[in-house]
Motif scaffolding. Structure first.
Motif, PDB file in Angstrom:
ATOM      1  N   ALA A   1       0.824  -1.204   0.000  1.00 45.90           N
ATOM      2  CA  ALA A   1       0.000   0.000   0.000  1.00 45.90           C
ATOM      3  C   ALA A   1       0.863   1.261   0.000  1.00 45.90           C
ATOM      4  CB  ALA A   1      -0.935  -0.002   1.215  1.00 45.90           C
ATOM      5  N   ALA A   2       1.957   1.232   0.745  1.00 45.34           N
ATOM      6  CA  ALA A   2       2.857   2.391   0.793  1.00 45.34           C
ATOM      7  C   ALA A   2       3.498   2.641  -0.573  1.00 45.34           C
ATOM      8  CB  ALA A   2       3.934   2.181   1.852  1.00 45.34           C
ATOM      9  N   GLY A   3       3.876   1.576  -1.272  1.00 42.27           N
ATOM     10  CA  GLY A   3       4.452   1.713  -2.608  1.00 42.27           C
ATOM     11  C   GLY A   3       3.471   2.317  -3.588  1.00 42.27           C
ATOM     12  N   VAL A   4       2.225   1.902  -3.494  1.00 41.16           N
ATOM     13  CA  VAL A   4       1.179   2.465  -4.361  1.00 41.16           C
ATOM     14  C   VAL A   4       0.987   3.941  -4.038  1.00 41.16           C
ATOM     15  CG1 VAL A   4      -1.295   2.394  -4.898  1.00 41.16           C
ATOM     16  CG2 VAL A   4      -0.003   0.264  -4.719  1.00 41.16           C
ATOM     17  N   ALA A   5       0.897   4.265  -2.758  1.00 39.78           N
ATOM     18  CA  ALA A   5       0.702   5.664  -2.353  1.00 39.78           C
ATOM     19  C   ALA A   5       1.849   6.548  -2.831  1.00 39.78           C
ATOM     20  CB  ALA A   5       0.563   5.749  -0.836  1.00 39.78           C
ATOM     21  N   LEU A   6       3.062   6.051  -2.718  1.00 37.64           N
ATOM     22  CA  LEU A   6       4.225   6.809  -3.166  1.00 37.64           C
ATOM     23  C   LEU A   6       4.135   7.119  -4.658  1.00 37.64           C
ATOM     24  CD1 LEU A   6       7.010   7.969  -2.413  1.00 37.64           C
ATOM     25  CD2 LEU A   6       7.969   5.747  -3.058  1.00 37.64           C
ATOM     26  N   GLU A   7       3.811   6.120  -5.445  1.00 38.63           N
ATOM     27  CA  GLU A   7       3.717   6.328  -6.898  1.00 38.63           C
ATOM     28  C   GLU A   7       2.574   7.268  -7.265  1.00 38.63           C
ATOM     29  OE1 GLU A   7       5.764   5.522  -9.502  1.00 38.63           O
ATOM     30  OE2 GLU A   7       7.053   5.099  -7.798  1.00 38.63           O
ATOM     31  N   PHE A   8       1.439   7.152  -6.578  1.00 37.36           N
ATOM     32  CA  PHE A   8       0.334   8.070  -6.858  1.00 37.36           C
ATOM     33  C   PHE A   8       0.701   9.496  -6.470  1.00 37.36           C
ATOM     34  CE2 PHE A   8      -2.424   4.497  -7.747  1.00 37.36           C
ATOM     35  CZ  PHE A   8      -3.339   5.036  -8.634  1.00 37.36           C
ATOM     36  N   GLY A   9       1.538   9.647  -5.456  1.00 33.50           N
ATOM     37  CA  GLY A   9       1.987  10.979  -5.067  1.00 33.50           C
ATOM     38  C   GLY A   9       3.013  11.552  -6.024  1.00 33.50           C
ATOM     39  N   ASP A  10       3.940  10.709  -6.486  1.00 31.76           N
ATOM     40  CA  ASP A  10       5.018  11.176  -7.351  1.00 31.76           C
ATOM     41  C   ASP A  10       4.653  11.217  -8.827  1.00 31.76           C
ATOM     42  OD1 ASP A  10       6.614  11.395  -5.113  1.00 31.76           O
ATOM     43  OD2 ASP A  10       7.740   9.548  -5.493  1.00 31.76           O
TER      44      ASP A  10
END
Length: 83
Positions: free
Chosen positions: A46-55
């Protein structure tokens, strides 16, 4: 519960190294999902997905759409044909 499992599988596939251009087999997708869940756990995926959606939100939307479409086949139960 099923939507939670489906969401976790989509997140795991999203953070994997598989690319849509590879046209991965069902087994390859299943292996990638299992590997990512074991490596990062549900919170890490979930953290990896959130990071990519943010970046990179534009690319992340396309990747999540692909991940979810791949799950359509993977989450369908395998049927044995008896002869």
């Amino acid at each position: 519960m099923i939507s939670t499992v489906k969401d976790l599988a989509a997140e795991a596939l999203f953070v994997s190294c598989l690319q849509p251009s590879e046209r991965p087999s069902r087994e390859t997708v299943e292996d990638a999902i299992t590997t990512m869940i074991l490596r990062y756990g549900s919170d890490g995926c979930a953290a990896g997905v959130a990071l990519e959606f943010g970046d990179h939100p534009d690319v992340a939307v396309q990747r999540m759409t692909w991940a979810r479409s791949e799950l359509t086949e993977v989450l369908v139960p395998r049927v044995s044909v008896l002869h």
